[in-house]
Motif scaffolding. Structure first.
Motif, short mmCIF file in Angstrom:
data_model
loop_
_atom_site.label_atom_id
_atom_site.label_comp_id
_atom_site.label_asym_id
_atom_site.label_seq_id
_atom_site.Cartn_x
_atom_site.Cartn_y
_atom_site.Cartn_z
N ALA A 111 0.83 -1.20 0.00
CA ALA A 111 0.00 0.00 0.00
C ALA A 111 0.87 1.25 0.00
CB ALA A 111 -0.92 0.00 1.22
N ARG A 112 1.94 1.25 0.80
CA ARG A 112 2.83 2.42 0.84
C ARG A 112 3.49 2.63 -0.52
NH1 ARG A 112 4.92 3.49 6.14
NH2 ARG A 112 3.28 2.98 7.63
N ILE A 113 3.92 1.54 -1.16
CA ILE A 113 4.56 1.64 -2.47
C ILE A 113 3.60 2.25 -3.49
CG2 ILE A 113 5.37 0.28 -4.45
CD1 ILE A 113 6.70 -1.62 -2.46
N MET A 114 2.36 1.80 -3.50
CA MET A 114 1.40 2.29 -4.49
C MET A 114 1.07 3.76 -4.26
SD MET A 114 1.24 -0.18 -6.46
CE MET A 114 0.08 0.63 -7.58
N VAL A 115 0.95 4.17 -3.00
CA VAL A 115 0.63 5.57 -2.70
C VAL A 115 1.80 6.46 -3.11
CG1 VAL A 115 0.24 7.25 -0.86
CG2 VAL A 115 -1.04 5.11 -0.89
N LEU A 116 3.02 6.09 -2.71
CA LEU A 116 4.19 6.93 -3.01
C LEU A 116 4.48 6.98 -4.50
CD1 LEU A 116 6.63 5.91 -0.14
CD2 LEU A 116 5.59 8.15 -0.47
N SER A 117 4.40 5.85 -5.18
CA SER A 117 4.74 5.82 -6.60
C SER A 117 3.69 6.54 -7.44
CB SER A 117 4.89 4.39 -7.09
OG SER A 117 3.66 3.68 -6.99
N GLY A 118 2.47 6.66 -6.92
CA GLY A 118 1.42 7.30 -7.69
C GLY A 118 1.18 8.74 -7.33
N ARG A 119 2.00 9.28 -6.40
CA ARG A 119 1.78 10.65 -5.96
C ARG A 119 2.27 11.64 -7.01
NH1 ARG A 119 5.31 12.17 -1.20
NH2 ARG A 119 4.13 10.59 -0.10
N ARG A 120 1.35 12.34 -7.63
CA ARG A 120 1.69 13.35 -8.62
C ARG A 120 0.70 14.49 -8.51
NH1 ARG A 120 5.33 10.49 -8.55
NH2 ARG A 120 6.45 9.45 -10.24
N SER A 121 1.06 15.65 -8.96
CA SER A 121 0.14 16.79 -8.95
C SER A 121 -0.04 17.31 -10.37
CB SER A 121 0.68 17.91 -8.07
OG SER A 121 -0.14 19.05 -8.17
N SER A 122 -1.32 17.47 -10.77
CA SER A 122 -1.61 18.01 -12.11
C SER A 122 -2.18 19.41 -12.01
CB SER A 122 -2.60 17.09 -12.82
OG SER A 122 -3.80 16.99 -12.07
N GLN A 123 -2.06 20.03 -10.81
CA GLN A 123 -2.65 21.34 -10.61
C GLN A 123 -1.69 22.44 -11.06
OE1 GLN A 123 -3.45 20.32 -6.38
NE2 GLN A 123 -5.50 21.09 -6.81
N THR A 124 -2.14 23.69 -10.93
CA THR A 124 -1.32 24.84 -11.29
C THR A 124 0.06 24.72 -10.66
OG1 THR A 124 -3.30 26.19 -11.35
CG2 THR A 124 -1.19 27.34 -11.24
N PRO A 125 1.13 24.82 -11.46
CA PRO A 125 2.47 24.54 -10.92
C PRO A 125 3.01 25.58 -9.95
CG PRO A 125 2.60 25.22 -13.21
CD PRO A 125 1.16 25.02 -12.91
#
Length: 222
Positions: A111-125
């Motif tokens: 679960a930790r691996i999936m959360v960390l590897s999928g953490r991205r932001s597509s919002q205003t930079p």
């Protein structure tokens, strides 16, 4: 598929984890010491690095520090038999994102691996609050003209607080953003907040990170 680099000197544990990752359709690479792990991390692109701290040839903290100094922003999850708050602070200060103490439940690791590897932001930079600016696209934080060095987890916390400012963000909201439903104990978030506050206050300027007792944290001018 999630590409994982596992750096672990316990061969039996490593074999178990590699099989577990492959069963979950991950693509793992493996190194049994810090020097070999550093070479793989420098030569390949991974979604997450899972690093034991007590490694031969180069320990996990030194390995993490060197990768961060080279500009590597890949999420790093530490595995270790040491779980005190001081150990966690040392791990976060070296550039780690998360910390899992041995022995651990394999489901929690996944679960930790999936959360960390999928953490991205597509919002205003680019976000600004007072003299504090955060550029998500360049992965940089400045107070005025002073660069503020942050760990990836602290960067994520700061981004959440700045986007919400002047709204207070609760512990639950931060933990959900960092770890989903598998949040570690409360000391882990406290350590990240401590590191973030210390980093921000090393640069001259008004206090911006405030604790709101019983509610959470907020970024705003006094």
């Amino acid at each position: 598929m999630t590409r994982v680099l596992l750096i672990e000197d316990d061969r039996d544990l490593a074999e178990t984890l590699l099989q577990l990752m492959e069963f979950e359709n991950m693509v793992p690479d493996y190194a049994s010491n810090g020097v070999a792990g550093l070479t793989l991390a420098q030569s390949n692109r991974y979604d997450i690095l899972v690093i034991d701290i007590g490694l031969p040839k180069m320990n996990g903290l030194t390995l993490c520090e060197q990768l961060r100094q080279e500009g590597c922003q890949t999420p790093i999850l530490f595995l270790t038999a040491r779980g005190s708050i001081d150990d966690k602070l040392a791990g976060f200060a070296s550039g780690g994102d998360d910390y899992l103490s041995k022995p651990f439940d394999n489901r929690e690791l996944l679960a930790r691996i999936m959360v960390l590897s999928g953490r991205r932001s597509s919002q205003t930079p680019l976000i600004k609050v007072a003299d504090l600016s955060l550029d998500n696209s360049a992965y940089q934080v400045f107070r005025g003209e002073h660069h503020v060095k942050l760990t990836p987890a602290s960067f994520t916390i700061l981004e959440l607080l700045m986007r919400a400012s002047p709204k207070v963000i609760s512990r639950e909201e931060l933990e959900d953003a960092l770890w989903g439903e598998d949040a570690p104990n409360s000391n882990t978030l406290k350590a990240h907040i401590y590191y973030l506050r210390r980093s921000l206050e090393q640069v001259p300027g008004p206090k911006l990170l405030h604790t709101v007792p019983g509610k959470g944290w907020v970024i705003k001018e006094d």
